[in-house]
Design an enzyme around this catalytic site. Sequence first.
Site, short mmCIF file in Angstrom:
data_model
loop_
_atom_site.label_atom_id
_atom_site.label_comp_id
_atom_site.label_asym_id
_atom_site.label_seq_id
_atom_site.Cartn_x
_atom_site.Cartn_y
_atom_site.Cartn_z
N SER A 5 0.87 -1.18 0.00
CA SER A 5 0.00 0.00 0.00
C SER A 5 0.90 1.22 0.00
CB SER A 5 -0.89 0.01 1.25
OG SER A 5 -1.63 -1.18 1.36
N GLU A 6 1.38 1.57 -1.20
CA GLU A 6 2.43 2.59 -1.29
C GLU A 6 1.99 3.92 -0.70
OE1 GLU A 6 1.41 0.63 -3.74
OE2 GLU A 6 3.15 -0.57 -4.29
N HIS A 59 9.58 -0.26 -15.88
CA HIS A 59 10.40 -0.63 -14.72
C HIS A 59 11.77 0.04 -14.71
CE1 HIS A 59 7.47 -3.31 -13.21
NE2 HIS A 59 8.27 -4.13 -12.57
#
Lengths: 323, 351
Positions: free
Chosen positions: B66-67, B137
């Site tokens: 849960s950034e 990424h």
Amino acid sequence: MAYLKKDMIDFHKAYSHMLRLRVAQEELVKHYLNKKVFSMVHFYIGQEAVATGVCDALKVDDQVMGTHRSHGHYLAKGGSFRMLAAELFGRVTGSAHGKGGSMHQVDRSVNFTGSSPLLGSAVPIATGVAFAQKYLGKPGVVAVFYGDGASEEGVVYETYNLAALRKVPILFVLENNQWSINSPIKNRRSQGYNLEKIATGLGVKYEHADGNDYEDVYTKTVKLVGSIRKGGGPAVLECLVYRHMAHSTPLMEEKHRTGDVLEERLKKDPLKKLKIKIVMSGVLEKKLAKEEENLRQKICTDIAWALEQPYPSKEELYTNVYN
Amino acid sequence: MSTTKNGRTNVREPIKYADALKEATEQLLVSDPRVLVLGLGVPQGTGGVGSLAQIYPNRVLDMPTSEAALTGLAVGASIGGLRPIVFHDRVEFSLLASDQMFTQAAKWRYMFGGNGGSAPVTLRIVVGRQWGNGPQHSQAFYGMFGGVMGLRVVIPSSPYTAKGLLIAAVRADDPVVMLEPRWLYGVKEQVPEELYEVSLNKARIIKKGSDITVVSYGDALFAARQALELIGDTTRVELIDLVSLNPIDHKTISASLKKTRRLLTVDTTSSAFSVGSEVIAKAVQGGVEFMVTPQSLACPDVPCPTSSALSEFWYPTKVNVANAILNILNKPKIDTKLTFEELHMAPTVTL
């Protein structure tokens, strides 16, 4: 039982607390309409029972945080009205030197730790403040106020889980006024939406209170905070309230609020409700009228003081960005 | 080799960039009870400090995926008196917490006129290249982070700066974002054993010179260092490590340009809105009388591809940097063919 006995609530005092919030905002509305307030404003009129009911149940060490509609929370925790008024007028002696305005209330001397207006954003921050409190072994819990719109943001659900995981001493006070700006709750929630199930499903306790009823808010806060203090983990207190005005202007009637008629809802006004109660208990209406007059006088004196305050100097533009 | 305060000389083996960060973290945990580290998988090794969880189980904490919430928790904890270090393993994930970084932590001091304290959180965020990571990424967002007023943004380009910057970041009374180019984690350097700080707002002159100023940072600076080896000592390059993107130390740059009047910037992100563009714009506005039009070397304005056949042309190589320098100096180009390893695999050299 953690419930306080009903006869221990001083309803007259509670009424005075609520009235301070109401009168302060009514007077600020006048200056907003006179274009003296140079700040986006979200008035709290109609929701006073929640701020006062919760804050009256907290201790001095407990911290409070809020979002964009936080005049009430700040005042209920004991924040200075003079500094709030000065802040709304953009003056240097305001609570945030005029840099914040209405949406950025703070008074750390009374443990009002700050309000931040990006809705759900304040929820994990308040949880972090409570986490620090626990980590440092300090007493006290944190109460964070936010609305039904905010509670639809993902970060809030994330935070429920995280707060429960770490047993953070926090009370989530959800003031459900059923509007997110001008979107009614029925447009925004699935038929099966059930916050109690969501909260408890994430490991957070849940209580519902009538946000128009000081006593209900107060007693449920006492109960939940009692459990939080003992290490019982976080809790949500959802309070159904009515936002008298538009989202961010002191408009009383809005076309889109069909089926939400002001006249009908005013019958449930929390101040009116409490006033009837204390008059029935023997307090003279005349006495209350006199008290209100004195209060208004004091508020007006503070506003006059605030209007005399200097604006921040140009140098203030560049200060307090970094240490 | 390093010299301690009392003049004693310590000879230590060079250590990796990643280990320098771990050493700093451990020393911070020992020296300051307010310090804690949190992030997804951190006790299990993400962020390179996992073994510290065995010594400090209550201070090296795993978090839910849960950034936004975990970053917000750290922001709040910093407001509440702690010194949390948040670790985000990829910058793309940290952006789920962009509100907490850019709008909350960064503005906390200012929006209350100083009366609300500050949010002295440290965010370690991994950025940039790694083989086969592709469009989602391997981004860096340097320009975006640098443009957030209220944040301090630093980029360690070596083990020495990595350790010193992390210590300075945690001790600073402001929110600090440390963007760590993953490419550099295996690079080694001798690093002082003790706690020391590297200034959060000053550029560092890596090599003095008078012919041309090369301004870079992070893994691009590493490419520039290698380019200087290719070119040799006959060309006198002044190489500046920006270290900080907010603020950018324009004073150090302009002092150098007064001398060289030639400028090359090197970025490992797309050219559009690059840090190099910002450096050049301010230098030109500052009235430097350039002998040659300043040049920026950066990545193409397309996303970074995955295939090595394509990513080969995305990042500036040491040969590209060397030739950009030689071109400005009107010297003949060099033609060195790079190996697959040099082009695509993270370096493990000792600085």
